[in-house]
Design an enzyme around this catalytic site. Structure first.
Site, short mmCIF file in Angstrom:
data_model
loop_
_atom_site.label_atom_id
_atom_site.label_comp_id
_atom_site.label_asym_id
_atom_site.label_seq_id
_atom_site.Cartn_x
_atom_site.Cartn_y
_atom_site.Cartn_z
N GLU A 21 0.83 -1.20 0.00
CA GLU A 21 0.00 0.00 0.00
C GLU A 21 0.87 1.26 0.00
O GLU A 21 2.04 1.22 0.37
CB GLU A 21 -0.92 0.01 1.22
CG GLU A 21 -0.17 0.08 2.54
CD GLU A 21 -1.10 0.26 3.72
OE1 GLU A 21 -1.60 1.38 3.88
OE2 GLU A 21 -1.30 -0.70 4.48
N LYS A 81 -5.92 10.45 1.32
CA LYS A 81 -5.89 9.10 1.88
C LYS A 81 -7.23 8.47 1.54
O LYS A 81 -8.27 8.93 2.00
CB LYS A 81 -5.70 9.16 3.40
CG LYS A 81 -5.72 7.80 4.08
CD LYS A 81 -5.72 7.95 5.60
CE LYS A 81 -5.81 6.59 6.27
NZ LYS A 81 -6.00 6.71 7.74
N VAL A 101 -5.73 0.02 3.08
CA VAL A 101 -5.87 -1.43 2.90
C VAL A 101 -7.00 -1.76 1.94
O VAL A 101 -6.84 -2.55 1.01
CB VAL A 101 -6.09 -2.13 4.26
CG1 VAL A 101 -6.49 -3.59 4.07
CG2 VAL A 101 -4.83 -2.04 5.12
N ASP A 130 -17.52 4.26 14.06
CA ASP A 130 -16.53 4.43 12.99
C ASP A 130 -15.94 3.07 12.66
O ASP A 130 -15.11 2.55 13.40
CB ASP A 130 -15.45 5.41 13.45
CG ASP A 130 -14.44 5.73 12.34
OD1 ASP A 130 -14.45 5.04 11.30
OD2 ASP A 130 -13.64 6.66 12.53
N SER A 132 -14.00 0.79 9.77
CA SER A 132 -13.16 0.93 8.58
C SER A 132 -13.71 0.17 7.38
O SER A 132 -14.27 -0.92 7.51
CB SER A 132 -11.75 0.42 8.89
OG SER A 132 -10.96 0.36 7.73
N GLN A 133 -13.49 0.77 6.19
CA GLN A 133 -13.81 0.08 4.94
C GLN A 133 -12.98 -1.18 4.74
O GLN A 133 -13.35 -2.05 3.94
CB GLN A 133 -13.54 1.00 3.75
CG GLN A 133 -14.39 2.24 3.65
CD GLN A 133 -13.98 3.09 2.46
OE1 GLN A 133 -14.00 2.63 1.32
NE2 GLN A 133 -13.59 4.33 2.71
N LYS A 151 -4.70 -2.47 14.44
CA LYS A 151 -3.97 -1.48 15.23
C LYS A 151 -4.56 -1.42 16.64
O LYS A 151 -5.77 -1.54 16.84
CB LYS A 151 -4.04 -0.12 14.55
CG LYS A 151 -3.36 -0.11 13.18
CD LYS A 151 -3.45 1.24 12.52
CE LYS A 151 -2.72 1.23 11.17
NZ LYS A 151 -3.43 0.47 10.14
#
EC number: 4.2.1.70
Length: 296
Positions: A21, A81, A101, A130, A132-133, A151
């Site tokens: 990435e 981003k 990612v 929230d 993440s995709q 993380k």
């Protein structure tokens, strides 16, 4: 989409390729560590007989296998981003963008690259909705994702639950516990463990032959000598999160802010660990990519 000649030839000739990435370069690590690390990871792959394909978007062009000049040009362009949902915007509006990612997975799948190495996946953030995709993309894209778990700034339990909900196949590499980035292993058990790159390749082949879509997430813990204790990370985390909320930082800006601030608070300790886990994941990704080719 532009696929570099080196990557295109490798794919045509059956030489192993891994995707990397560009967000880790643009937003994950501070300068000059970002550029140095990107170069080092590509060299590692080449030394292991694998062609690296760093993925990013430069002035609206999706590039698979970015050159050093293209990476430098992207960085100079203050790249966005982006996840998968923002790819059309970046392309349509001729923007430069670093792929997270989710976006890297989707582009790798389109390009025909089966293995992708990253640091840690995104997941469910603490205290809100929230999500993440990365997780929803893993439910769709048939790619092996090698990461040091998620993380530690995330809600690990909820992240694992979401991975199950979206039917993402998760295996621990030489571990029965889900890893959490710098901190090593969490207390959360994994249902499936593998102890060789060959076994990972077998699982992925079975998944594809059965037509079961989605990623195979390989949870690869950071080497023990670079683990930072939960208590130490928590101290940095609480201060960084507090500052993050005070500044009103939200969405995709949260993770890079927290990682950067934690690196400052730890006097670079987390930065060293971050780089080492990236190296560890690239090495395993190379072994998996080669195993896939020997099985073909």
């Amino acid at each position: 989409m532009i696929i570099s000649e080196k990557v295109k030839k490798a794919l045509e000739d059956g030489i192993p390729v891994i995707a990397l990435e560009s967000t880790v370069i643009a937003h994950g690590l501070p300068y000059p560590h970002n550029v140095e690390t990107a170069k080092m990871l590509e060299e590692m792959a080449l030394e292991n007989g694998v062609v690296p394909a760093t993925i990013g978007i430069l002035k609206g062009e999706i590039i698979v296998g970015m050159s050093q000049e293209q990476i430098n040009e992207m960085l100079a362009d203050e790249p966005l981003k982006i996840g998968t949902r923002e790819i059309p915007y970046a392309v349509g509006m001729k923007k430069s963008a670093a792929t997270t990612v989710s976006a890297t997975m989707r582009i790798a799948k389109i390009a025909g690259i089966d293995v992708f190495a990253t640091g840690g996946i995104g997941g469910v953030h603490i205290g809100d909705w929230d999500v993440s995709q990365d997780i929803t993309e893993m439910a769709k894209s048939d790619v092996i994702v090698v990461s040091a778990g998620c993380k530690s700034i995330l809600d690990v339990k909820k992240t694992i639950e979401f991975l199950e909900t979206f039917q993402v196949t998760v295996v621990g590499y030489k571990t029965n516990k889900f890893p959490i980035f710098y901190e090593g292993l969490s207390d959360f058990n994994l249902e499936h463990r593998v102890d060789s790159p060959e076994d990972i390749a077998k699982i992925f082949r079975a998944k594809k032959s059965l037509g079961i879509e989605g990623a195979l997430l390989v949870a690869n813990p950071i080497p023990q000598e670079f683990v930072i204790s939960e208590q130490e990370v928590d101290g940095y985390m609480k201060q960084a999160l507090s500052e993050c909320f005070e500044k009103g930082i939200t969405g995709k800006a949260v993770t890079p802010y927290l990682l950067s601030r934690i690196a400052q608070l730890s006097n670079g300790k987390t930065l060293t660990s971050n780089i080492e886990l990236l190296k560890n994941n690239v090495l395993l990704a190379c072994q998996i990519a080669k195993s896939l080719k020997t099985m073909a």
